[in-house]
Motif scaffolding. Sequence first.
Motif, PDB file in Angstrom:
ATOM      1  N   ALA A  11      29.132 -31.240  18.015  1.00 32.62           N
ATOM      2  CA  ALA A  11      29.925 -32.300  17.403  1.00 32.62           C
ATOM      3  C   ALA A  11      29.296 -32.773  16.097  1.00 32.62           C
ATOM      4  CB  ALA A  11      30.078 -33.468  18.377  1.00 32.62           C
ATOM      5  N   THR A  12      27.958 -32.924  16.078  1.00 30.27           N
ATOM      6  CA  THR A  12      27.269 -33.364  14.862  1.00 30.27           C
ATOM      7  C   THR A  12      27.390 -32.322  13.759  1.00 30.27           C
ATOM      8  OG1 THR A  12      25.682 -34.626  16.174  1.00 30.27           O
ATOM      9  CG2 THR A  12      25.054 -34.095  13.912  1.00 30.27           C
ATOM     10  N   ALA A  13      27.158 -31.060  14.105  1.00 31.67           N
ATOM     11  CA  ALA A  13      27.278 -29.992  13.111  1.00 31.67           C
ATOM     12  C   ALA A  13      28.712 -29.872  12.610  1.00 31.67           C
ATOM     13  CB  ALA A  13      26.814 -28.664  13.709  1.00 31.67           C
ATOM     14  N   THR A  14      29.678 -30.088  13.482  1.00 30.40           N
ATOM     15  CA  THR A  14      31.077 -30.019  13.086  1.00 30.40           C
ATOM     16  C   THR A  14      31.398 -31.069  12.033  1.00 30.40           C
ATOM     17  OG1 THR A  14      31.762 -29.168  15.238  1.00 30.40           O
ATOM     18  CG2 THR A  14      33.453 -30.212  13.896  1.00 30.40           C
ATOM     19  N   ALA A  15      30.915 -32.282  12.240  1.00 29.42           N
ATOM     20  CA  ALA A  15      31.162 -33.348  11.270  1.00 29.42           C
ATOM     21  C   ALA A  15      30.587 -32.992   9.909  1.00 29.42           C
ATOM     22  CB  ALA A  15      30.562 -34.656  11.783  1.00 29.42           C
ATOM     23  N   ASP A  16      29.392 -32.382   9.912  1.00 29.66           N
ATOM     24  CA  ASP A  16      28.780 -31.961   8.651  1.00 29.66           C
ATOM     25  C   ASP A  16      29.628 -30.915   7.938  1.00 29.66           C
ATOM     26  OD1 ASP A  16      26.647 -33.631   8.705  1.00 29.66           O
ATOM     27  OD2 ASP A  16      25.172 -32.134   9.309  1.00 29.66           O
ATOM     28  N   LEU A  17      30.080 -29.908   8.680  1.00 34.29           N
ATOM     29  CA  LEU A  17      30.811 -28.807   8.057  1.00 34.29           C
ATOM     30  C   LEU A  17      32.211 -29.224   7.631  1.00 34.29           C
ATOM     31  CD1 LEU A  17      29.774 -25.693  10.158  1.00 34.29           C
ATOM     32  CD2 LEU A  17      28.692 -26.687   8.155  1.00 34.29           C
ATOM     33  N   GLU A  18      32.854 -30.103   8.380  1.00 39.66           N
ATOM     34  CA  GLU A  18      34.217 -30.526   8.036  1.00 39.66           C
ATOM     35  C   GLU A  18      34.258 -31.269   6.699  1.00 39.66           C
ATOM     36  OE1 GLU A  18      36.710 -31.056  12.174  1.00 39.66           O
ATOM     37  OE2 GLU A  18      35.363 -32.680  11.578  1.00 39.66           O
ATOM     38  N   SER A  19      33.155 -31.920   6.344  1.00 39.94           N
ATOM     39  CA  SER A  19      33.128 -32.679   5.092  1.00 39.94           C
ATOM     40  C   SER A  19      32.509 -31.895   3.947  1.00 39.94           C
ATOM     41  CB  SER A  19      32.345 -33.988   5.292  1.00 39.94           C
ATOM     42  OG  SER A  19      30.992 -33.702   5.655  1.00 39.94           O
ATOM     43  N   ALA A  20      32.214 -30.614   4.157  1.00 39.18           N
ATOM     44  CA  ALA A  20      31.488 -29.824   3.161  1.00 39.18           C
ATOM     45  C   ALA A  20      32.414 -29.210   2.130  1.00 39.18           C
ATOM     46  CB  ALA A  20      30.688 -28.720   3.855  1.00 39.18           C
TER      47      ALA A  20
END
Length: 413
Positions: A11-20
């Motif tokens: 979930a944490t990594a997903t949030a990072d990638l979604e905003s990249a």
Amino acid sequence: MSTEGRSTDAATATADLESASFVRLVTRPAGDAFAACGVVVDALAERGIPYQVSAVRTVGERTTLAEESQDRGPADRTLVIGAVDGDATRLDSADRPATLEACDLVRELGSTPSPILALAGIAAAGVDPGAGETEWLLTEALEQKLLEQRPGVAVPTADPIDGLAHSTRVRVPWSGDLEATRDAVSDLVPAEGIDAETAALETEIHRKIGSLVAIDAVSAPNAVDSASHAVTRVLRPYARTDCSADSPETPRQTRTDPAFETIGGYADVLEATARVEPGTGIALAIGHDAREPALDAWRDHGRAAHDALESGSTGRYDGAFVVDVDDGPVETVARLAVAYRSPEPVVLAIADGEAGIATRDDRALGSTLEAIARDLDDEEIGCGYDVGRRRGYLTYDSDVDDSTIITAVRGQL
């Protein structure tokens, strides 16, 4: 320094990638890690997010690159695949393949990973396809008719002689020698070889080859008890059904997986390229047309590994088996030795300026490698290290005596 601890949750990594707006993947050179990169890159490509992949040999070098990457732009993101010293968004676990963590990540993003690539990465990590939490991937591949289980041995090529001669997933007396392999199986393989047009004959040939490999692996003069377990892991492979031609029963895939004959063979090629040609391995894993150069690297790697194990001098210590090689891929030599040749649960393979460590058990090697590096630093020996599931790597000045490395490793086992 500290590389132990939890990897970033999906979930944490997903949030990072979604905003990249741009993603840098910094990976350790290993088959499992490369497959994890491929799984993530597929999801990024679906979203049109540009990316860059870099393979970095040691924990220290990865840490430096990750720290530099994090300062490049507010919408840039860095994902590290492998151990790193410090805070970073990363996929790294001592007891779980990085490929599985990557699958969790992309599913959180709403993407579906390629089961072929994912299973190859899992096999490269030393986990049997379909075991435990990998079952859903195998089920998906079987239901899509991408795979079928058949007799024989897990190799990447349709030619079993080529496959067996260069495989580093098995060790028999004729491994690494194409002519010796041809002689060993000459009574089993027709002169014209095996091709997709002889399916009925192919099944019986594969069955006989599998039996020969199993017998020769466990009956070799210097084989150890663990060889009987190791060889079973390459028998009755999951074979590709979509290598030779498109099938109307096979659904279209979002990526084109390279046409390696078996999942275990694909894993072997990923591991080989990670050791000797990481650029080719990354290209392969992220979906570029790199099959032929990857197979060339795999053949070179297989010959070098088996030659090094055959010619290397050995020594046995309490808890450790040491293989001293002049040259060769030390991590692969250690992995082969611990599976097929070592009477001890840990193998240390030493060459000039580098060493590979492999173990048969699930001990956490991260803290062990850190401690070894600290001990060598205390002796004013510059040392870099890397760690993966059941294996590790050391690099140091080439003029350091082997005895110094052996003492440092034995002191931490």
